[in-house]
Design an enzyme around this catalytic site. Structure first.
Site, mmCIF file in Angstrom:
data_model
loop_
_atom_site.group_PDB
_atom_site.id
_atom_site.type_symbol
_atom_site.label_atom_id
_atom_site.label_comp_id
_atom_site.label_asym_id
_atom_site.label_seq_id
_atom_site.Cartn_x
_atom_site.Cartn_y
_atom_site.Cartn_z
ATOM 1 N N THR A 96 0.869 -1.179 0.000
ATOM 2 C CA THR A 96 0.000 0.000 0.000
ATOM 3 C C THR A 96 0.909 1.233 0.000
ATOM 4 O O THR A 96 1.010 1.930 1.007
ATOM 5 C CB THR A 96 -0.919 0.028 1.237
ATOM 6 O OG1 THR A 96 -0.098 -0.144 2.415
ATOM 7 C CG2 THR A 96 -1.952 -1.064 1.191
ATOM 8 N N CYS A 274 7.825 2.128 5.521
ATOM 9 C CA CYS A 274 6.639 2.093 6.390
ATOM 10 C C CYS A 274 6.384 3.371 7.180
ATOM 11 O O CYS A 274 5.360 4.011 6.986
ATOM 12 C CB CYS A 274 6.757 0.901 7.342
ATOM 13 S SG CYS A 274 6.974 -0.650 6.459
ATOM 14 N N LYS A 337 18.044 1.602 7.575
ATOM 15 C CA LYS A 337 18.440 1.250 8.942
ATOM 16 C C LYS A 337 19.333 0.015 8.824
ATOM 17 O O LYS A 337 19.362 -0.631 7.755
ATOM 18 C CB LYS A 337 17.218 0.973 9.828
ATOM 19 C CG LYS A 337 16.447 -0.265 9.411
ATOM 20 C CD LYS A 337 15.396 -0.628 10.437
ATOM 21 C CE LYS A 337 14.800 -1.997 10.131
ATOM 22 N NZ LYS A 337 13.850 -2.445 11.119
#
Ligand code: UGA
Length: 466
Positions: A96, A274, A337
């Site tokens: 999404t 995200c 990260k």
């Protein structure tokens, strides 16, 4: 609909979408003992996964995929009808992403995948969304799917959001801290409890709620984590202005169990596929729902976070005497990260690219993300080792705090660089260790950087004399 028609005692699990979420969920369901059929529209991806090859780096997952494709419990297909025929419970795990324009999430893949599945169903089914979606999606999806299934076939939609972190995907799926079951019927709850019986037995907390709350729990969790990081960054800015130390501040407030120590790391800020996207999608949804305060708070979180990238570039320019044009810079880290090769919305790669745009000669080294970074920023130079990236550099910027980069020995790295100057954009290094080895060290909001000003100027003097 009865439980048995929706999920027999040993349900076959269908997984739609084999990105990070879907591949991990499919492999972990197989690990829990289920027969699993995972579908993706990309035939190439299906072929790679079937041969045990992961399209991304995720510790422990490749081994799990190989084990269960070999055991026969896990298979991959490009054909949704295959899943419809084989499975009883279908997990939707498609992406999404942020919509092309604006901040909202693009849920078209969720709707398209669910529609395609519903039209092929041959028996009652429970469709369980795991993707991160705007609140209200389950309701809209259920309304859309009902008329699509063949007469006599019932489709129920539930939402069971996923909280896995990249780099810890397998462990987070098999041993989650909580399971949130957003269901509209007791049968759906029973079916999901049955699927997760081992996970629940191992200690996962279970929250049973309505689908709307379940959808919101996920975005709220990510928005809260994002807010926590931004709070730490705002405190870092204050510390910098006041001559205080943000790492000690974070450690001290984190000792309060109501606050907790995680996600208080000030520095370059959050990125990835995200947190930024979910934050913006929540802002867009808050706008649609007319909830002004949430919109304002989250808008500032996003803005401050983007600002950290700018601050990092500005600090690099300042350290280089006002311009980086023609300056050799080593960029250590490109992934958003450590523990992943994901460079989506990576602050690290954004900073490296911006320095390049300002005329610096930037060489990037990331232990696992060089290839993905090169695909996005082909004009940057890449090095296979940190030493090669640092060769001749007048500034080294630590952008992603991989353990192997944090552990670099400043004395051993010293001979490779032209000027021993370190910008620690993640506050991950021990300033004293680097200063004692003759480096100028700059972190973010750290008082130790003030104490070393005299060391920094000594370094510059030596440099001028060479
Ligand atoms: C995040 C959530 O943590 C997961 O629970 C969620 O399931 C996932 O998004 C998702 O929605 O799929 P992830 O994107 O893998 O997981 O990354 P995090 O570990 O949350 O880190 C996010 C960003 O915050 C990274 O860029 C990290 O560098 C940054 N961060 C984290 C900080 O800048 N400071 C900190 O103290 C901690």
């Amino acid at each position: 609909m009865t439980l048995n028609s929706m999920a027999p005692l040993e349900p076959v699990i269908g997984v739609i979408g084999t990105g990070y979420l879907g591949t991990t969920h499919a492999a972990c369901m197989a690990e829990l003992g289920f027969e699993v059929v995972a579908q993706d529209q990309s035939r190439e991806r299906v072929a790679r996964l079937a041969s045990g090859e992961l399209p991304f780096y995720e510790p422990a997952l490749a081994e799990l995929v190989r084990r269960h494709t070999a055991s026969g419990r896990l298979r991959f297909t490009a054909d949704v009808a295959d899943v419809a025929a084989a499975a009883d419970v279908h997990f939707l795990c498609v992406g999404t992403p942020q919509a092309g324009e604006g901040m909202a999430a693009d849920t078209s893949q969720v709707f398209a995948a669910a529609r395609a599945l519903a039209m092929c169903l041959e028996r009652d089914a429970l469709i369980v969304g795991k993707s991160t979606v705007p609140v209200g999606t389950t309701e809209a999806l259920a309304a859309e799917l009902a008329p699509l299934a063949a007469p006599g076939i019932e489709v129920e939609v539930a939402w069971n959001p996923e909280f896995l972190r990249e780099g810890h995907a397998v462990d987070d799926t098999l041993r989650p801290d909580r399971l949130v079951l957003g269901v509209s019927s007791g049968e759906a709850e029973k079916a999901l409890r049955q699927i997760y019986v081992d996970v629940i037995r191992d200690g996962a907390a279970v929250v049973v709620t309505d689908p709307a709350t379940a959808e919101l729990v996920k975005v709220a969790a990510n928005a809260f984590l994002a807010t926590k990081v931004t709070f730490a960054n705002l405190m870092g800015e204050l510390c910098e202005a006041a001559g205080a130390d943000v790492t000690t501040l974070a450690e001290s407030i984190g000792l309060d169990p109501r606050i907790g120590p995680q996600f208080l790391g000030a520095g370059l800020g959050f990125g990835g596929g995200c947190l930024p996207k979910d934050l913006r999608a929540l802002i867009a949804r808050a706008d649609e729902l007319g909830v002004g305060h949430a919109r304002r708070l989250l808008g500032v979180v996003d803005e401050v976070n983007e600002g950290q990238r700018v601050r990092t570039v500005e600090t690099a320019v300042e350290l280089c005497g006002g311009s980086v044009a023609g300056v050799r810079i080593a960029a250590l880290g490109a992934a958003f990260k450590p523990g992943t090769d994901d460079v989506r919305d990576s602050p690290s790669l954004a900073v490296a690219a911006r320095l390049r745009d300002l005329g610096a000669i930037v060489t990037v080294h990331d232990p696992h993300a060089n290839d993905n970074a090169r695909a996005v920023e082909p004009d940057l130079c890449f090095a296979a080792t940190p030493e090669d990236a640092c060769r001749g550099a007048s500034l080294v910027v630590l952008l992603t705090e991989w353990e192997e980069l944090v552990r670099l020995d400043p004395r051993e790295l010293r001979p490779y660089v032209a000027v021993p100057r370190m910008l620690d954009a993640r506050n991950a290094l021990d300033p004293q260790r680097w200063q004692l080895a003759g480096w100028e060290h700059r972190g973010f909001g750290r008082s130790s950087d003030r104490a070393q000003l005299s060391v920094g100027s000594r370094v510059r003097e030596t440099e001028l004399m060479q």
